[in-house]
Write an enzyme that holds these catalytic residues in place. Structure first.
Site, PDB file in Angstrom:
ATOM      1  N   LYS A  43       2.159   0.644   3.590  1.00 61.21           N
ATOM      2  CA  LYS A  43       1.957  -0.040   4.867  1.00 61.21           C
ATOM      3  C   LYS A  43       0.744   0.553   5.567  1.00 61.21           C
ATOM      4  O   LYS A  43       0.350   1.705   5.358  1.00 61.21           O
ATOM      5  CB  LYS A  43       3.193   0.067   5.765  1.00 61.21           C
ATOM      6  CG  LYS A  43       3.570   1.493   6.217  1.00 61.21           C
ATOM      7  CD  LYS A  43       2.791   1.988   7.423  1.00 61.21           C
ATOM      8  CE  LYS A  43       3.126   3.432   7.781  1.00 61.21           C
ATOM      9  NZ  LYS A  43       2.197   4.009   8.784  1.00 61.21           N
ATOM     10  N   ASP A  47      10.298   4.458   8.726  1.00 57.35           N
ATOM     11  CA  ASP A  47       9.536   3.365   8.128  1.00 57.35           C
ATOM     12  C   ASP A  47      10.245   2.708   6.953  1.00 57.35           C
ATOM     13  O   ASP A  47       9.700   1.789   6.348  1.00 57.35           O
ATOM     14  CB  ASP A  47       8.174   3.886   7.652  1.00 57.35           C
ATOM     15  CG  ASP A  47       7.308   4.417   8.785  1.00 57.35           C
ATOM     16  OD1 ASP A  47       7.497   3.976   9.931  1.00 57.35           O
ATOM     17  OD2 ASP A  47       6.428   5.264   8.509  1.00 57.35           O
TER      18      ASP A  47
END
Length: 306
Positions: free
Chosen positions: A11, A143
């Site tokens: 990401k 995350d």
């Protein structure tokens, strides 16, 4: 079923707005996650006891013991099964093949945890939905839930409270400058707190300019709107990043930013050709260890063989 292999994306944070420290030691965040086509692969197979092996990019810097996030995810999923009254999954061996940089600000460890959740859910035939896997993942790391889902999403809280972002069906071209070194996420947050010690810190807010750019699918507007509160402390701890970011801008990047807590930097290109040119220019300039190109948004953790 003898094994399951899952592919999971890295990401980047198109926005990372950081609030003041909370009583639990974390910082409140508003962030816009964006999954890109740089992937780790994680395979799980039945075994006599839980174990993990790691190969690939900086594999020697990833723990192969109980501290490994993928193993923690396995244990969390098994504990969740017990709480639901289901039979807990059997022991597994976890094999991680890394391409996502370690401690590079791209959530590689969280990605591997998400992949382990998806893989064990399949191997054990646990039947959890993506939303249920996200709930388990949120207890493993901030995350992890996003790596399960992928795409583009707004994160709040520690980043684990996710909502889909309203975006145009656009494809963005990114160039990654991988640094010769690492940064500790706690150290970067600590440096941010010290920088802010004499000023008031407002609660973070979602960027209207960024969301407008994503809704329009406008790469130039997006490049101008990306922002990261952790960039100044990351540069303070890793001064070479300033030169890397400047080089990318000089070579025509639409936007340039440190990824998460760093030290990876990412750059938005106009198209695929521009991304190739930008990567070559950054590599030739000697401002990073290596470069990679990727596109986004990418799908979240996905089973590729079972």
């Amino acid at each position: 079923m003898t094994s399951v292999t899952v592919r999971v994306p890295a990401k980047i944070n198109l926005q990372l707005a950081v609030g003041p420290p909370r009583p639990d030691g974390y910082h409140g965040l508003v962030t816009v996650f964006h999954a890109i086509s740089l992937f780790d692969e994680v395979s799980v197979a039945p075994a006599e006891s839980d174990s993990v092996t790691v190969t690939g990019e900086n594999a020697g810097q990833v723990p192969e013991n109980g501290d490994n996030l993928a193993l923690r995810a396995v244990r969390a999923l098994r504990a969740g099964q017990r709480r639901r009254g289901a039979a807990p999954g059997d022991a597994v061996s976890v094999a991680i093949s890394k391409r996502i940089p370690v401690a590079g600000g791209m959530a590689g460890g969280s990605a591997d945890a998400a992949a382990a959740l998806v893989a064990c859910n399949e191997l054990w035939d646990a039947g959890l939905s993506p939303a249920e896997l996200c709930e388990v993942g949120a207890g493993v790391g901030s995350d992890v839930a996003f790596a399960v889902l992928g795409g583009t999403a707004v994160g709040r809280g520690r980043g684990e409270q996710l909502s889909p972002a309203l975006v145009a069906p656009a494809r963005y071209h990114w160039v990654l400058a991988l640094a010769d070194g690492q940064l500790s996420t706690p150290a970067v947050y600590g440096a941010l707190d010290r920088m802010r010690a004499d000023t008031g810190v407002a609660e973070p807010e979602l960027s209207n300019e960024l969301m407008s750019a994503l809704r329009a699918g406008d790469a130039e507007q997006l490049g101008a709107a990306i922002a990261n509160d952790l960039q100044p402390p990351a540069i303070a701890l890793f001064p070479a990043l300033r030169k890397t970011l400047s080089a990318g801008r000089e070579f025509g990047a639409l936007g340039a930013l440190v990824s998460g807590s760093g030290p990876t930097c990412f750059f938005l290109a106009r198209d695929d050709r521009h991304a190739t040119q930008l990567a070559a220019s950054l590599s030739g300039a000697g401002v990073c260890r290596s470069v990679a190109t990727a596109t986004g948004p990418a799908a979240g953790a996905s089973v590729i063989s079972s």
